[in-house]
Write an enzyme that holds these catalytic residues in place. Structure first.
Site, PDB file in Angstrom:
ATOM      1  N   HIS A  56      74.162  90.087  38.341  1.00  0.00           N
ATOM      2  CA  HIS A  56      75.277  91.027  38.495  1.00  0.00           C
ATOM      3  C   HIS A  56      74.740  92.420  38.858  1.00  0.00           C
ATOM      4  O   HIS A  56      75.266  93.080  39.747  1.00  0.00           O
ATOM      5  CB  HIS A  56      76.046  91.187  37.174  1.00  0.00           C
ATOM      6  CG  HIS A  56      76.703  89.958  36.647  1.00  0.00           C
ATOM      7  ND1 HIS A  56      76.563  89.535  35.352  1.00  0.00           N
ATOM      8  CD2 HIS A  56      77.532  89.050  37.233  1.00  0.00           C
ATOM      9  CE1 HIS A  56      77.270  88.437  35.148  1.00  0.00           C
ATOM     10  NE2 HIS A  56      77.860  88.110  36.278  1.00  0.00           N
TER      11      HIS A  56
ATOM     12  N   LYS B  86      89.925  81.739  26.792  1.00  0.00           N
ATOM     13  CA  LYS B  86      88.485  81.528  26.966  1.00  0.00           C
ATOM     14  C   LYS B  86      87.717  81.966  25.724  1.00  0.00           C
ATOM     15  O   LYS B  86      88.060  82.968  25.096  1.00  0.00           O
ATOM     16  CB  LYS B  86      88.007  82.347  28.184  1.00  0.00           C
ATOM     17  CG  LYS B  86      87.156  81.548  29.157  1.00  0.00           C
ATOM     18  CD  LYS B  86      86.994  82.303  30.455  1.00  0.00           C
ATOM     19  CE  LYS B  86      85.656  82.022  31.096  1.00  0.00           C
ATOM     20  NZ  LYS B  86      85.509  82.691  32.384  1.00  0.00           N
TER      21      LYS B  86
ATOM     22  N   ARG C 250      75.623  82.862  45.289  1.00  0.00           N
ATOM     23  CA  ARG C 250      74.299  82.343  44.933  1.00  0.00           C
ATOM     24  C   ARG C 250      73.941  81.077  45.676  1.00  0.00           C
ATOM     25  O   ARG C 250      72.804  80.819  45.984  1.00  0.00           O
ATOM     26  CB  ARG C 250      74.243  82.030  43.435  1.00  0.00           C
ATOM     27  CG  ARG C 250      74.178  83.221  42.571  1.00  0.00           C
ATOM     28  CD  ARG C 250      74.458  82.890  41.138  1.00  0.00           C
ATOM     29  NE  ARG C 250      75.869  82.634  40.944  1.00  0.00           N
ATOM     30  CZ  ARG C 250      76.475  82.595  39.769  1.00  0.00           C
ATOM     31  NH1 ARG C 250      75.785  82.755  38.676  1.00  0.00           N
ATOM     32  NH2 ARG C 250      77.766  82.372  39.691  1.00  0.00           N
TER      33      ARG C 250
ATOM     34  N   SER D 247      75.306  83.850  33.794  1.00  0.00           N
ATOM     35  CA  SER D 247      75.611  84.184  32.392  1.00  0.00           C
ATOM     36  C   SER D 247      75.526  82.938  31.532  1.00  0.00           C
ATOM     37  O   SER D 247      75.075  82.995  30.383  1.00  0.00           O
ATOM     38  CB  SER D 247      77.009  84.795  32.280  1.00  0.00           C
ATOM     39  OG  SER D 247      77.043  86.051  32.890  1.00  0.00           O
TER      40      SER D 247
HETATM   41  P1  ADP Z   1      83.110  84.541  36.493  1.00  0.00           P
HETATM   42  O1  ADP Z   1      83.692  84.833  35.170  1.00  0.00           O
HETATM   43  O2  ADP Z   1      84.061  84.728  37.655  1.00  0.00           O
HETATM   44  O3  ADP Z   1      82.287  83.303  36.569  1.00  0.00           O
HETATM   45  P2  ADP Z   1      80.688  85.995  36.428  1.00  0.00           P
HETATM   46  O4  ADP Z   1      80.626  87.038  35.365  1.00  0.00           O
HETATM   47  O5  ADP Z   1      79.884  84.776  36.221  1.00  0.00           O
HETATM   48  O6  ADP Z   1      82.181  85.754  36.727  1.00  0.00           O
HETATM   49  O7  ADP Z   1      80.254  86.616  37.842  1.00  0.00           O
HETATM   50  C1  ADP Z   1      80.920  87.637  38.499  1.00  0.00           C
HETATM   51  C2  ADP Z   1      80.396  87.762  39.923  1.00  0.00           C
HETATM   52  O8  ADP Z   1      78.992  87.922  39.899  1.00  0.00           O
HETATM   53  C3  ADP Z   1      80.642  86.532  40.803  1.00  0.00           C
HETATM   54  O9  ADP Z   1      80.931  86.977  42.113  1.00  0.00           O
HETATM   55  C4  ADP Z   1      79.338  85.820  40.804  1.00  0.00           C
HETATM   56  O10 ADP Z   1      79.151  85.057  41.988  1.00  0.00           O
HETATM   57  C5  ADP Z   1      78.393  86.997  40.777  1.00  0.00           C
HETATM   58  N1  ADP Z   1      77.088  86.608  40.266  1.00  0.00           N
HETATM   59  C6  ADP Z   1      76.793  86.119  39.050  1.00  0.00           C
HETATM   60  N2  ADP Z   1      75.463  85.851  38.937  1.00  0.00           N
HETATM   61  C7  ADP Z   1      74.912  86.214  40.128  1.00  0.00           C
HETATM   62  C8  ADP Z   1      73.579  86.173  40.672  1.00  0.00           C
HETATM   63  N3  ADP Z   1      72.545  85.694  39.970  1.00  0.00           N
HETATM   64  N4  ADP Z   1      73.411  86.629  41.925  1.00  0.00           N
HETATM   65  C9  ADP Z   1      74.452  87.080  42.637  1.00  0.00           C
HETATM   66  N5  ADP Z   1      75.725  87.117  42.211  1.00  0.00           N
HETATM   67  C10 ADP Z   1      75.956  86.689  40.964  1.00  0.00           C
END
Ligand code: ADP
Length: 151
Positions: A17, A41, A90, A127
């Site tokens: 992120h 959730k 990703r 995450s």
């Molecule tokens: P969600 O609750 O929608 O799954 P996340 O908190 O996992 O949201 O992620 C929010 C955004 O961050 C998404 O666009 C996701 O693709 C991006 N993201 C998460 N991890 C990575 C990473 N390692 N590299 C690039 N983008 C990421």
């Protein structure tokens, strides 16, 4: 003013992120990190902890703000007067998932989704993997910004 929303759960904020947000700063005048609140959730970190990790990580960056929201992301964009949604990609799985959401958001609004491809060294970080490492007592510190610490 080019304002983007970066929506997600951030449970917790990861270096993946962080990478997308810091690269997004070069494209937009302001990025609002929008922590989605979904009553159905189960989260590992409370909303307060998730907000705190992000606020501290970007405390030196005036272009990054942190908000929480409920409901549709496009409604939150309208409320905040943001014309863009920023998302990270990703892998092909992210692409398929994000494509459907971006098309739906375009159907519902004029808001444009902008995708940044993950930096090569960060593409494996999520995450959910971080939560798994934490749950099993592993060293998670190389996967998250140093504001993300468990007391
Ligand atoms: P969600 O609750 O929608 O799954 P996340 O908190 O996992 O949201 O992620 C929010 C955004 O961050 C998404 O666009 C996701 O693709 C991006 N993201 C998460 N991890 C990575 C990473 N390692 N590299 C690039 N983008 C990421």
């Amino acid at each position: 003013m080019k304002r983007a929303i970066f929506p997600g759960s951030f449970d917790p904020l990861t270096l993946g992120h962080y990478d997308i947000i810091t690269r997004g700063i070069t494209l937009f005048d302001e990025i609002i990190i929008a922590i989605g609140v979904n009553a159905d959730k189960k989260y590992m970190f409370s909303l307060e902890q998730r907000t705190d990790f992000i606020t501290k990580a970007f405390k030196e960056e005036p272009k990054v703000l942190v908000h929480t929201y409920e409901g549709l992301t496009v409604d939150f964009c309208r409320k905040m007067n943001a014309s863009f949604i920023l998302r990270g990609l990703r892998n092909p799985g992210d692409f398929e998932f994000e494509k459907a959401i971006a098309h739906t958001n375009r159907k519902l609004s004029e808001i444009e989704t902008v995708f940044l491809l993950t930096s090569s060294g960060k593409s494996y970080i999520s995450s959910s993997i971080v939560r798994d490492v934490i749950r099993n007592g592993g060293d998670y510190t190389g996967l998250v910004p140093d504001t993300v610490r468990i007391p």
